[in-house]
Design a protein around this motif. Structure first.
Motif, short mmCIF file in Angstrom:
data_model
loop_
_atom_site.label_atom_id
_atom_site.label_comp_id
_atom_site.label_asym_id
_atom_site.label_seq_id
_atom_site.Cartn_x
_atom_site.Cartn_y
_atom_site.Cartn_z
N THR A 217 0.81 -1.21 0.00
CA THR A 217 0.00 0.00 0.00
C THR A 217 0.85 1.26 0.00
O THR A 217 1.69 1.46 0.88
CB THR A 217 -0.94 0.02 1.22
OG1 THR A 217 -1.76 -1.14 1.19
CG2 THR A 217 -1.83 1.25 1.19
N GLY A 218 0.61 2.12 -0.99
CA GLY A 218 1.25 3.43 -1.03
C GLY A 218 0.36 4.51 -0.45
O GLY A 218 0.82 5.43 0.21
N GLN A 219 -0.94 4.38 -0.69
CA GLN A 219 -1.93 5.31 -0.13
C GLN A 219 -2.97 4.50 0.62
O GLN A 219 -3.46 3.48 0.13
CB GLN A 219 -2.61 6.14 -1.23
CG GLN A 219 -1.70 7.20 -1.83
CD GLN A 219 -2.44 8.13 -2.78
OE1 GLN A 219 -3.65 8.01 -2.97
NE2 GLN A 219 -1.71 9.07 -3.35
N ASP A 222 -6.19 2.90 -0.82
CA ASP A 222 -6.10 1.76 -1.74
C ASP A 222 -6.16 0.41 -1.02
O ASP A 222 -6.31 -0.63 -1.69
CB ASP A 222 -4.80 1.82 -2.54
CG ASP A 222 -4.86 2.86 -3.65
OD1 ASP A 222 -5.96 3.34 -3.97
OD2 ASP A 222 -3.78 3.21 -4.17
N ASP A 309 2.61 7.99 -7.93
CA ASP A 309 2.29 9.05 -6.96
C ASP A 309 1.85 8.47 -5.61
O ASP A 309 1.30 9.16 -4.78
CB ASP A 309 1.17 9.94 -7.51
CG ASP A 309 -0.13 9.17 -7.78
OD1 ASP A 309 -0.15 7.93 -7.57
OD2 ASP A 309 -1.14 9.81 -8.19
N GLY A 310 2.12 7.17 -5.42
CA GLY A 310 1.72 6.51 -4.18
C GLY A 310 0.44 5.71 -4.32
O GLY A 310 0.18 4.81 -3.51
N SER A 311 -0.36 6.03 -5.32
CA SER A 311 -1.61 5.31 -5.53
C SER A 311 -1.41 4.21 -6.57
O SER A 311 -0.33 4.08 -7.17
CB SER A 311 -2.71 6.26 -5.99
OG SER A 311 -2.39 6.81 -7.27
#
Length: 332
Positions: A217-219, A222, A309-311
């Protein structure tokens, strides 16, 4: 008669002087020696009130241990003094000292276990923690888990990521015991809150899947969708094919650059070469990852790719996924 009156007056005056002197002493800062540094005071369980008074003086406070022991006894709270690790400041008076000892207002340190850390990182943090007694330093993983009452269980992912307070000289094993119980609670809460029909058979499988979600998970938003992808794959027998499990299986040999050969090199944690969940968690999941593991989003997605972008971008088909990979990973 006059002599008796004078004696009474003298006694009253003497009493007033003594009371005034006592009040002055009780409220007067004890002082901590030249430069006035804060002093560390350690009181062991079972220490007598007089022993506490002596420990205060030995720590460096500028106070008579006899007077301090007298004050403890006179206050009526001498049996309520608590063991622990304390800090005596230069401005602290005997009255304030007693209140601190009765309330057990210890001088505490903290250690933070971070979401997504693996067990190796946890042990490194314990070794570096300030004033934490290294009781586990000579223990291997099996011995350590046996000491915690979990013989045969892997330590990976078993400790809840949070900030834990402890007194000077506390055992790192005691900190781990608290983190272990905290994860037990969070794991059970997640298991009790699971959706019906999930392809997870036990709380341990929840923990394993949550650890993968944590690493992928980046964000935060999600997490439920990432969970849905993994649940959808588990239902149809499709391999999870998640890079963090491969990296975990490589251990300390991983240099930060995941290569194609790594994806085809079999380990118990390589979800490209093996179906289903890996045998253990790969990191410590936090509460959000645990809940995402048991409450996936409603989605038919089978793939996702990082957008940079993290997502992540989620796809239901391989063709759509390949287009997303070209767009976000290859810039085509």
């Amino acid at each position: 008669m006059r002599t008796a009156l004078k004696l009474v007056l003298l006694l009253a005056l003497a009493g007033a002087v003594v009371a005034g002197a006592a009040a002055w002493w009780l409220h007067r800062p004890m002082g901590t020696g030249p430069g006035g540094p804060a002093l560390e005071l350690s009181i062991e369980p079972g220490t007598t009130p007089r022993g506490v008074a002596q420990a205060v003086a030995l720590a460096g406070a500028q106070v008579s241990p006899d007077l301090l022991a007298w004050w403890f006894r006179l206050s009526g709270q001498d049996r309520r003094l608590r063991a622990g690790s304390y800090e005596i400041t230069a401005e602290m008076s005997p009255r304030q000292l007693l209140r601190m000892l009765v309330r057990g207002e210890e001088s505490l340190r903290t250690i933070t276990l971070v979401e997504g850390w693996n067990w190796r990182q946890v042990r490194q943090a314990l070794a570096k923690a300030d004033q934490l007694r290294a009781e586990t330093s000579g223990l291997d993983d099996a011995e350590l888990m046996a000491r915690l009452g979990r013989p045969g269980q892997s330590p990976e992912g078993r400790f809840y990521p949070d900030t834990y307070s402890y007194g000077k000289g506390s055992s790192d094993l005691a900190v781990l015991a608290r983190a272990l119980k905290a994860m037990d609670r969070q794991q059970q809460l997640a298991w009790d809150a699971r959706q019906s029909g999930l392809p997870l058979q036990s709380p341990q499988e929840v923990l394993i899947l949550a650890s993968i979600i944590e690493k992928e998970t980046g964000q935060g938003a999600d997490r439920p969708l990432i969970s849905a992808v993994f649940h959808n794959r588990l239902r149809i027998g499709m391999r999870l094919q998640t890079d963090p499990t491969v990296i975990y299986g490589l251990g300390e040999s991983f240099d930060g650059n995941l290569r194609r050969i790594h994806l085809t090199t079999d380990t118990p944690w390589n979800t490209y070469t093996r179906a289903g969940l890996p045998p253990t968690p790969i990191a410590m999941p936090g509460k959000a990852a645990l809940m995402a593991a048991v409450q996936p989003a409603s989605s038919r997605a089978l793939y996702f790719v990082a957008k940079g972008d993290g997502s992540s971008h989620f796809s239901e088909s391989l063709d759509e996924h390949n287009r997303a990979v070209n767009r976000y990973q290859r810039g085509r």
